[in-house]
Design a protein around this motif. Structure first.
Motif, mmCIF file in Angstrom:
data_model
loop_
_atom_site.group_PDB
_atom_site.id
_atom_site.type_symbol
_atom_site.label_atom_id
_atom_site.label_comp_id
_atom_site.label_asym_id
_atom_site.label_seq_id
_atom_site.Cartn_x
_atom_site.Cartn_y
_atom_site.Cartn_z
ATOM 1 N N VAL A 74 10.878 25.658 14.704
ATOM 2 C CA VAL A 74 10.674 24.212 14.823
ATOM 3 C C VAL A 74 10.898 23.539 13.471
ATOM 4 C CG1 VAL A 74 8.908 22.437 15.194
ATOM 5 C CG2 VAL A 74 9.121 24.334 16.803
ATOM 6 N N GLY B 112 12.406 27.850 19.124
ATOM 7 C CA GLY B 112 11.750 26.776 18.388
ATOM 8 C C GLY B 112 12.759 25.833 17.759
ATOM 9 N N ASN C 67 13.530 21.671 19.011
ATOM 10 C CA ASN C 67 13.450 20.522 18.115
ATOM 11 C C ASN C 67 14.817 19.910 17.844
ATOM 12 O OD1 ASN C 67 13.325 19.214 15.234
ATOM 13 N ND2 ASN C 67 11.206 19.356 15.913
ATOM 14 N N ASP D 155 7.103 21.026 20.925
ATOM 15 C CA ASP D 155 7.019 22.008 19.845
ATOM 16 C C ASP D 155 5.681 22.741 19.871
ATOM 17 O OD1 ASP D 155 9.489 21.094 19.086
ATOM 18 O OD2 ASP D 155 8.748 19.833 17.458
#
Length: 221
Positions: free
Chosen positions: A50, A123, A127, A27
Motif C-alpha cells: 500500500v 496492496g 492503492n 487498504d
C-alpha cells in the motif's frame, strides 16, 4: 532546511495525514484480512505494498501526471474501470474462502497462504489503481505548498514521502494489532473461525467498493 523549502504548516499536515491514514478503507481492509489469515508478516507485506502504491501517486502528482488524469475523463475512466475490476476480482476470491471443521466442529478459515510478494502486489494494486487517491494528492498536498515556491515538485515529493512514512507506520501497527488478536483468539494455533468471517467480510467490502468505484461518475466530465 533545504528539503522543506516551500512547505508550510508541516505539523498540521502531519496531523491531518494521520487522521486520514486511520480512516477505514480498502487498504486497511486488505491489511486486516491478510494479518488475520496469515499473521503479521503477511499484513506487513500488504502495508508495504500500500505504501509503494501511495508513493507512486505522490511521484505522479509531483510530475504532473495526476493533473493529466484529473483533466481527462477518458484517462480517469480507464484507470477507474481497471481498479474497479481488480477490487471485484479480489473480493470474489476472498468470498470463495472455504471453511473446514476443527475438533470442536467450529468453522475456521481455510485460506491458502499467499506468498509475501503476492500480498505486497495486492496492496500495491489496491492503492495504485484507485484514481481517487491521485485526485486526493492533487487536492490535499498543494494546500501546504507555498504558491510562489520554485520547488513545487520537490515539495510534493517531500510531503508525499512524509505522508507515506506516517501511513506505513500506522498500517504496520494495525497489522501487528490484528496479528496479536488473531494469535490470542486462536490460542496460539494460528487458526480461528473469526478469520473466515473476516476474510469473507473484507471480500464483500471489496466487491461493494469495486462496484461503487466502477459506477461513480468521472469528476472531470
Amino acid at each position: 532546511m533545504l528539503l522543506l523549502d516551500g512547505i508550510h504548516d508541516l505539523p498540521l499536515f502531519i496531523a491531518a495525514g494521520l487522521l486520514l491514514n486511520i480512516t477505514p478503507g480498502a487498504d486497511i481492509a486488505l491489511i486486516a484480512a491478510r494479518s488475520g489469515a496469515q499473521g503479521f508478516r503477511a499484513g506487513a507485506a500488504a502495508a508495504l505494498g500500500v505504501g509503494a502504491g501511495c508513493m507512486l501517486h505522490a511521484a505522479a502528482a509531483a510530475l504532473g501526471l495526476s493533473a493529466l488524469l484529473a483533466g481527462s475523463a477518458t484517462a480517469f475512466d480507464v484507470i477507474r474501470w481497471i481498479g474497479a475490476a481488480y477490487l471485484v476480482w479480489l473480493g470474489i476470491s476472498m468470498l470463495r474462502t472455504k471453511s473446514t471443521s476443527g475438533g470442536d466442529s467450529a468453522a475456521v478459515a481455510s485460506v491458502p497462504p499467499a506468498r509475501f510478494g503476492r500480498v505486497f502486489l495486492q496492496g500495491f494494486l489496491t492503492n495504485a489503481l484507485n484514481p481517487k487517491v491521485a485526485l486526493f494528492f492533487l487536492a490535499f498536498v498543494p494546500q501546504f505548498i507555498a504558491a510562489g515556491t520554485p520547488h513545487k515538485a520537490q515539495a510534493f515529493l517531500v510531503l508525499g514521502l512524509i505522508f507515506n512514512i506516517n501511513g506505513t507506520l500506522v498500517n504496520l501497527g494495525f497489522a501487528w494489532g490484528i496479528a496479536v488478536l488473531r494469535a490470542r483468539l486462536a490460542g496460539g494455533s494460528g487458526r480461528c473461525r473469526w478469520t473466515l468471517w473476516l476474510t469473507r467480510g473484507v471480500g464483500a467490502l471489496f466487491v461493494a467498493l469495486g462496484l461503487r468505484l466502477g459506477l461513480a461518475e468521472s469528476p472531470v466530465r
